[in-house]
Design a protein around this motif. Sequence first.
Motif, PDB file in Angstrom:
ATOM      1  N   TRP B  56     -12.551   6.639  -7.766  1.00  0.00           N
ATOM      2  CA  TRP B  56     -11.573   5.219  -7.670  1.00  0.00           C
ATOM      3  C   TRP B  56     -11.990   4.728  -6.445  1.00  0.00           C
ATOM      4  O   TRP B  56     -11.405   5.140  -5.395  1.00  0.00           O
ATOM      5  CB  TRP B  56     -10.449   5.521  -7.860  1.00  0.00           C
ATOM      6  CG  TRP B  56      -9.839   6.022  -9.255  1.00  0.00           C
ATOM      7  CD1 TRP B  56     -10.631   6.491 -10.229  1.00  0.00           C
ATOM      8  CD2 TRP B  56      -8.622   6.325  -9.691  1.00  0.00           C
ATOM      9  NE1 TRP B  56      -9.761   7.139 -11.466  1.00  0.00           N
ATOM     10  CE2 TRP B  56      -8.244   6.879 -10.999  1.00  0.00           C
ATOM     11  CE3 TRP B  56      -7.155   6.153  -9.048  1.00  0.00           C
ATOM     12  CZ2 TRP B  56      -7.327   7.283 -11.791  1.00  0.00           C
ATOM     13  CZ3 TRP B  56      -6.058   6.418  -9.845  1.00  0.00           C
ATOM     14  CH2 TRP B  56      -5.963   7.138 -10.899  1.00  0.00           C
ATOM     15  N   TRP B  58     -13.255   0.566  -5.073  1.00  0.00           N
ATOM     16  CA  TRP B  58     -13.704  -0.866  -5.404  1.00  0.00           C
ATOM     17  C   TRP B  58     -14.861  -1.193  -4.526  1.00  0.00           C
ATOM     18  O   TRP B  58     -15.542  -2.270  -4.822  1.00  0.00           O
ATOM     19  CB  TRP B  58     -12.455  -1.709  -5.052  1.00  0.00           C
ATOM     20  CG  TRP B  58     -12.026  -1.903  -3.715  1.00  0.00           C
ATOM     21  CD1 TRP B  58     -12.588  -2.797  -2.652  1.00  0.00           C
ATOM     22  CD2 TRP B  58     -11.150  -1.300  -2.940  1.00  0.00           C
ATOM     23  NE1 TRP B  58     -11.859  -2.655  -1.588  1.00  0.00           N
ATOM     24  CE2 TRP B  58     -10.945  -1.754  -1.741  1.00  0.00           C
ATOM     25  CE3 TRP B  58      -9.951  -0.123  -3.443  1.00  0.00           C
ATOM     26  CZ2 TRP B  58     -10.290  -1.222  -0.762  1.00  0.00           C
ATOM     27  CZ3 TRP B  58      -9.126   0.229  -2.461  1.00  0.00           C
ATOM     28  CH2 TRP B  58      -9.510  -0.231  -1.123  1.00  0.00           C
ATOM     29  N   VAL B  81     -14.742   4.109 -11.270  1.00  0.00           N
ATOM     30  CA  VAL B  81     -13.669   3.146 -11.778  1.00  0.00           C
ATOM     31  C   VAL B  81     -13.636   2.328 -10.718  1.00  0.00           C
ATOM     32  O   VAL B  81     -12.864   2.599  -9.510  1.00  0.00           O
ATOM     33  CB  VAL B  81     -12.461   3.787 -12.045  1.00  0.00           C
ATOM     34  CG1 VAL B  81     -11.387   2.594 -12.704  1.00  0.00           C
ATOM     35  CG2 VAL B  81     -12.661   4.803 -13.359  1.00  0.00           C
ATOM     36  N   GLU B  83     -12.286  -1.439 -10.797  1.00  0.00           N
ATOM     37  CA  GLU B  83     -11.514  -2.585 -10.940  1.00  0.00           C
ATOM     38  C   GLU B  83     -10.443  -3.019 -10.181  1.00  0.00           C
ATOM     39  O   GLU B  83      -9.856  -4.141 -10.136  1.00  0.00           O
ATOM     40  CB  GLU B  83     -11.329  -2.725 -12.574  1.00  0.00           C
ATOM     41  CG  GLU B  83     -12.261  -3.650 -13.343  1.00  0.00           C
ATOM     42  CD  GLU B  83     -13.677  -2.966 -13.544  1.00  0.00           C
ATOM     43  OE1 GLU B  83     -13.852  -1.904 -13.072  1.00  0.00           O
ATOM     44  OE2 GLU B  83     -14.612  -3.486 -13.832  1.00  0.00           O
ATOM     45  N   ARG B  84     -10.002  -2.039  -9.503  1.00  0.00           N
ATOM     46  CA  ARG B  84      -8.525  -2.132  -8.753  1.00  0.00           C
ATOM     47  C   ARG B  84      -8.863  -2.079  -7.218  1.00  0.00           C
ATOM     48  O   ARG B  84      -9.554  -1.373  -6.772  1.00  0.00           O
ATOM     49  CB  ARG B  84      -7.698  -1.425  -9.264  1.00  0.00           C
ATOM     50  CG  ARG B  84      -6.540  -2.254  -9.946  1.00  0.00           C
ATOM     51  CD  ARG B  84      -5.815  -1.334 -10.607  1.00  0.00           C
ATOM     52  NE  ARG B  84      -5.571  -1.516 -12.143  1.00  0.00           N
ATOM     53  CZ  ARG B  84      -4.941  -1.014 -12.976  1.00  0.00           C
ATOM     54  NH1 ARG B  84      -3.955  -0.114 -12.377  1.00  0.00           N
ATOM     55  NH2 ARG B  84      -4.940  -1.118 -14.035  1.00  0.00           N
TER      56      ARG B  84
END
Lengths: 306, 445, 308
Positions: B56, B58, B81, B83-84
Amino acid sequence: MTTSVATPAPTKSAPRLRSPRRHTPGKPRRSKLLTALMALMVLYTVVPLIWLVINSTKTQAGLGDSNGLWFAGDFAFWDNIRDTFTYHDGIFGRWLLNTLLYVVLGAGGATLLAVLGGYALAKFDFPGKRAIFAVVIGAVAVPGTALAVPTFLMFSKMGLTDTPWAVIIPSLVSPFGLYLMWVFAAEAIPTELLEAARMDGASEVRTFFQVSLPLLAPGIVTVLLFTTVATWNNYFLPLIMLKDPNWYPLTLGLSSWSAQAQTIGGDVIFNLVITGSLLTIVPLIAVFLLLQKYWQSGLAAGSVKE
Amino acid sequence: MRRTTSRILRGLALVSALALGATACGSSDDSGSEQKQVSAADIQAALKKGGTVNVWAWEPTLKTVAADFEKKYPKVKINLVSERSGDKHYTAVSNAISAGKGVPDVAQIEYFALGQYSLTKGLTDLAPFGADKLASKYTPGPWNAVSDGDKVYGLPMDSGPMAMFYNKKVFDKYKIAVPTTWDEYLEAARKLHKADPKVFIANDAGDAGFTTSMLWQAGSRPYKVDGTKVSINFDDAGAKKYEAVWQKMIDEKLVSPITGWTDDWYKGLGDGSIATLTTGAWMPANFTTGVPNAAGDWRAAPMPAWTKGEKASAENGGSSLVLPALGKNKELAYAFVEYANSGDGVATRVSEGAFPATKAELESPAFQSKKFEYFGGQEANKIFAESAANVASDWSYLPFQQYANSIFNDTVGKAYVSSTTLAQGLKAWQDASIKYGKEQGFTVE
Amino acid sequence: MTTLQPPAAAQPRSAPPPARKDRRSWTGWGFIGPFVAVFALVFLAPIVYSVYLSLYRNQLIGGNQFVGLDNYTQAFKDEQFWDSVGRVGLFLVIQVPIMLGIALLVALALDSGRLYGKSFFRITIFLPYAVPAVVATLMWGFMYGTKYGLVGDINSAFGVTLPNLLSPDWVLASIGNIVTWEFVGYNMLIFYSALRVVPSSLYEAAEIDGAGQLRVITSIKLPAIRGAIVIATIFSIIGSFQLFNEPSILRPLALNSITTDYTPNFYTYSLSFNGQQHNYSATVAIIMGVITMVVAYVVQLRGMRKGA
């Protein structure tokens, strides 16, 4: 989570009770003044929407250079639409499909549950009946933001987080859909009709499908539209529940694009955020306009058409 | 009726109690206990065996790095991942850790937020993997942020040594010299604003990252952290230096009240109404995509000093990659982090615009002589690298800096919109942070 | 709340015949069961869990412990919390009457039959309801900008200085405007639908009496849609007390005006997500839920009694 909890008012149906009426005593004259006042109201309504449309024609550079309420030199509307659908391997299309999935299962399911529940409240007497609605209203009064973490922990235990179910299951409950169907069923279905069907020996399920459901149709369309809006615009719960962008609905996706502008090394794409926002609201507005006749008749069911 | 209700409620209580089980005490796990050493051979074996690593983060440049890594180790899949970012990212990480489920194997954490996760034993100590031997590769600021004694909680991914970006076109137009000290900066601000009331030398609507970086450079050390003992004090000489200049900037309305990172802000950077931006060296990438219409107008310069000739800088932003304690595939996860932040991945990321935290890259001639087209061909990395070398390494953030930053605008923000002074605002921030620290069981002075 | 009547009670005229007592059985549960089951899972269980949480305190240092009602005593003394309640209270007494008032006027105008292009107005004014709060706030946030927004354009075009709508003094009104924009059309439609089914016999009587327009409105139309007004009011009250989306999305543009404890719902969010104070957040949420219920209930009682 916002005032969107508001709901259609009790609508009265029972067409059998009423005869046609004229709108007001005498033949009303059309008033230019009143129409002008309403035009002002319309202006207030559409100015922000016009802003959205105008700015969806600009590039990122054009957004920086030009006045917000007029066009920039470059007309990039079609480019923006193409880029919106191709950016990051076309994930916007995926978000659109996800949203549709959530609407079909979430809003569809919510409507189904509300119809069944409202019908039960209107036409059956059963233990606990009065408590149900009291508890529903009470629960709605508790701020949802504080419930997000407990809900997340629960769903996580059940293995639901980061799956579409984490969005769909909470969407299945529409307290106001229940309320609307309760009022609607109470008036649209004559109890004598049910008694008659029961006398004929029809089962409750068969009575529901054959006698009651057709009478409920306008109400169902209305509830379906309102649950669709709620699901389409759902933002906060998916934000907490979903991590995998492949399951994002449009609202969440757009907000992640918008946040790129606040990220070190992020790609600033306000132009796509704006175009994406426009593309997000257009289908909903289209549905409203197309189904206008049905949902308005649901809201004012039983009133005599003009 | 009433009895029915309570019966239903009782039933529900039972159901939910069963469903929830022991969630309330989910987070702490065995990470505190001694970890065994993981040899390079163990890691190689894991890479051969393969598996999936959930990341995770960005940071945009990791995309290429992940692809390269998968190419190099075909049995390993990196599930990135991205997207945040920021608060939403931390919310997701914290929620997953609380639930004890769905925790990523690798997560990006900014330096200021690391303390909270390491303190609550949410992170894997990377020293047993050999990370402690990498200390000399990194510049002191970032390394200081990820390590604590003999423990290493993450590998620095990038850094943000401060620099001053300025709109040369605007300065040339009004024939104003580019300031090298904060006093000159204040003078320049007055001249600019007088020459054109629409032009401000800077925008500042209250930003915790900016203010702490300014304090850092001015020599203030408001936070002292020793395990669970914390002290917070904004009443020192460094803070006074900062307040003296910046209070005037606010009082004389020399800063534009536009909030950073908004639509208006990008516009202001583009049209010359915001003439300088003092921030981390990672900014060029955002200039290029966010303010394309001002290409060629801007230049980089060293951050103004508090006294002429002084060479002090500070960090702003920057983040690390960590291994949450509840993540899986630790060997693979570490291998990826090492590759991205210390191995071949660094060069890839730098070539895509990331600002490194590794000495080798910062000092390499290729890096330093890179010409930035956006800055009119300037070799801006020379300025950034020098800034990185001048960062004082004894700064520390609070173990609950994330919370403290979230209330910055509730407290210090008042100084921007009311008669509250910066000093009063900082005091209010201090008090609120102390209150929170006490509530959370810290010993606060 | 157990005395809450089916809403049809608001319109005694059309109340359905009561279901017969001898049919009281569990059959109804077959229909409402699915709703109740999902409701229990997604609403009640988290609430029950929150009540449980509100009795504990979990610290970064020191872990989790039972504290009884300590969180509640803390909340009752918490100025930040009560300030935020006061703020939404102010919002409620100003924004809700304005929004419902405009909605009612528009509905009456549509119903009067004196408009040109009636259906155009009806559908256009309703449109904002289909716009997600995220998008609505984005659009209005832009318009409020004193630099590049509509406000800025007006300032430079007319040489005036309008107040900064995002400053602490104005931002509550600015939020009120966004909420009004989003929901006027929606409430209008509710009132309009209710107006359309006012029985014609009432108008005929008025016609015989020779009553004027205003008279018809005050003594026939408004009483006839009282039920709709009460319901719209109750839901607007709940909406005001739960105000969250608009201030939270607008906040990046007005960091110093919209504090992290701006509304009770925002406060619980900040406590939970910035501060990891899930226990205290749950406590505040429960208190807020009780306050909301009490206010909504009082409004319902008063509204209905007047109507009876």
